[in-house]
Design a protein around this motif. Structure first.
Motif, mmCIF file in Angstrom:
data_model
loop_
_atom_site.group_PDB
_atom_site.id
_atom_site.type_symbol
_atom_site.label_atom_id
_atom_site.label_comp_id
_atom_site.label_asym_id
_atom_site.label_seq_id
_atom_site.Cartn_x
_atom_site.Cartn_y
_atom_site.Cartn_z
ATOM 1 N N THR A 246 -14.972 -12.593 23.310
ATOM 2 C CA THR A 246 -15.893 -12.700 24.437
ATOM 3 C C THR A 246 -15.357 -13.666 25.480
ATOM 4 O O THR A 246 -15.517 -13.466 26.675
ATOM 5 C CB THR A 246 -17.282 -13.162 23.955
ATOM 6 O OG1 THR A 246 -17.728 -12.231 22.981
ATOM 7 C CG2 THR A 246 -18.278 -13.199 25.083
ATOM 8 N N ASP A 247 -14.683 -14.719 25.018
ATOM 9 C CA ASP A 247 -14.131 -15.704 25.938
ATOM 10 C C ASP A 247 -12.971 -15.124 26.752
ATOM 11 O O ASP A 247 -12.846 -15.409 27.933
ATOM 12 C CB ASP A 247 -13.682 -16.939 25.160
ATOM 13 C CG ASP A 247 -13.489 -18.133 26.064
ATOM 14 O OD1 ASP A 247 -14.409 -18.428 26.854
ATOM 15 O OD2 ASP A 247 -12.425 -18.772 25.991
ATOM 16 N N PHE B 298 -25.082 -16.681 16.199
ATOM 17 C CA PHE B 298 -25.080 -16.934 17.634
ATOM 18 C C PHE B 298 -26.544 -16.771 18.025
ATOM 19 O O PHE B 298 -27.049 -15.660 18.100
ATOM 20 C CB PHE B 298 -24.186 -15.924 18.357
ATOM 21 C CG PHE B 298 -24.297 -15.987 19.859
ATOM 22 C CD1 PHE B 298 -23.705 -17.005 20.567
ATOM 23 C CD2 PHE B 298 -25.006 -15.014 20.547
ATOM 24 C CE1 PHE B 298 -23.817 -17.056 21.958
ATOM 25 C CE2 PHE B 298 -25.120 -15.055 21.930
ATOM 26 C CZ PHE B 298 -24.523 -16.081 22.628
ATOM 27 N N GLU C 156 -19.203 -25.622 27.301
ATOM 28 C CA GLU C 156 -19.212 -24.660 26.203
ATOM 29 C C GLU C 156 -18.278 -25.205 25.149
ATOM 30 O O GLU C 156 -17.102 -25.424 25.422
ATOM 31 C CB GLU C 156 -18.772 -23.295 26.710
ATOM 32 C CG GLU C 156 -19.712 -22.777 27.784
ATOM 33 C CD GLU C 156 -19.308 -21.426 28.350
ATOM 34 O OE1 GLU C 156 -18.324 -20.839 27.860
ATOM 35 O OE2 GLU C 156 -19.982 -20.966 29.263
ATOM 36 N N LEU D 103 -20.571 -8.526 23.374
ATOM 37 C CA LEU D 103 -20.171 -9.373 22.251
ATOM 38 C C LEU D 103 -19.796 -8.593 21.006
ATOM 39 O O LEU D 103 -18.881 -8.943 20.299
ATOM 40 C CB LEU D 103 -21.308 -10.357 21.927
ATOM 41 C CG LEU D 103 -21.014 -11.415 20.877
ATOM 42 C CD1 LEU D 103 -19.863 -12.301 21.311
ATOM 43 C CD2 LEU D 103 -22.241 -12.244 20.611
ATOM 44 N N LEU E 106 -24.472 -22.143 18.485
ATOM 45 C CA LEU E 106 -23.738 -21.657 17.331
ATOM 46 C C LEU E 106 -24.188 -22.496 16.144
ATOM 47 O O LEU E 106 -24.091 -23.723 16.172
ATOM 48 C CB LEU E 106 -22.229 -21.805 17.543
ATOM 49 C CG LEU E 106 -21.667 -21.104 18.779
ATOM 50 C CD1 LEU E 106 -20.189 -21.422 18.942
ATOM 51 C CD2 LEU E 106 -21.893 -19.614 18.712
ATOM 52 N N LEU F 288 -22.877 -22.700 23.765
ATOM 53 C CA LEU F 288 -22.087 -21.948 24.738
ATOM 54 C C LEU F 288 -22.645 -22.062 26.144
ATOM 55 O O LEU F 288 -21.950 -22.452 27.045
ATOM 56 C CB LEU F 288 -21.956 -20.485 24.308
ATOM 57 C CG LEU F 288 -21.164 -20.280 23.022
ATOM 58 C CD1 LEU F 288 -21.063 -18.806 22.685
ATOM 59 C CD2 LEU F 288 -19.778 -20.879 23.131
ATOM 60 N N VAL G 209 -16.491 -14.840 19.328
ATOM 61 C CA VAL G 209 -16.464 -15.823 20.419
ATOM 62 C C VAL G 209 -15.114 -15.766 21.126
ATOM 63 O O VAL G 209 -15.040 -15.784 22.354
ATOM 64 C CB VAL G 209 -16.752 -17.249 19.897
ATOM 65 C CG1 VAL G 209 -16.449 -18.298 20.951
ATOM 66 C CG2 VAL G 209 -18.202 -17.354 19.435
#
Length: 194
Positions: free
Chosen positions: A163-164, A139, A54, A171, A122, A116, A160
């Motif tokens: 979410t990570d 996305f 990712e 999201l 992306l 990802l 991002v």
């Protein structure tokens, strides 16, 4: 006195990439400057069991989506059929936007900047530019399926980032207040309406 580290030269002059017309958007150029053009790796998410890399690509790998990731581009291109998406629907960047309704005619112009997991990419969209030079960012996901669209690369990176660090959250479930109180809220985001 000896320096404790050697810094990479910053590619301050990187404003364009091969195969892409026009100057890259400001928030993406800030990212390139901050990383020295080296890109960025995200740790794999165990909940997604992706096992895949990712990443945001190093600047030398950034380029037209259809050349950078021809398999994923072909999958999207072969399934065109949405027709014309009205402006009122398309320019909805809210959390309630319809992911399935995006302008397929932009697929050929998209600029790939990262991936990802499992066909989720992306991309930057140079066909939608704000007055400040920012490009729309997507996305693009086979899981949705569709595109979550953002007004800029910086806004995409905020989502991002969250979410990570918290993959259990959807999201788009972070409020503007949550973003403002986080590291992601410190990203340079310019909000200029078209």
């Amino acid at each position: 006195m000896e320096q404790p580290f050697t810094s990479r030269p910053m590619p301050n002059s990187v404003t364009t990439v091969q195969g892409v017309e026009g100057e890259l958007p400001p928030s993406y150029r800030h990212f390139v400057e901050a990383t020295g053009g080296a890109g960025w790796l995200f740790p794999g998410d165990k909940k997604r069991n992706s096992g895949s890399m990712e990443q945001l690509y190093p600047i030398n790998r950034v380029g037209p989506f259809k050349k950078a990731d021809p398999v994923t581009w072909k999958a999207w291109n072969d399934n065109r059929g949405l027709g014309k998406v009205p402006d009122k629907v398309y320019y909805d960047y809210s959390r309630q936007q319809n992911w399935g309704l995006f302008r397929e005619e932009y697929l050929d112009s998209l600029v790939s900047v990262g991936d990802l997991w499992h066909g989720n990419v992306l991309v930057l969209n140079p066909m939608e530019k704000a007055l400040d030079g920012e490009w729309e960012a997507w996305f693009l996901s086979t899981k949705l399926p569709g595109a979550i669209r953002f007004k800029s690369f910086a806004e995409l990176m905020q989502m991002v980032y969250f979410t990570d660090i918290d993959p259990m959250k959807d999201l788009l479930s972070y409020s503007d207040a949550e973003l403002a109180q986080s590291c992601a809220g410190k990203l340079r985001v310019t909000r200029v309406e078209k």
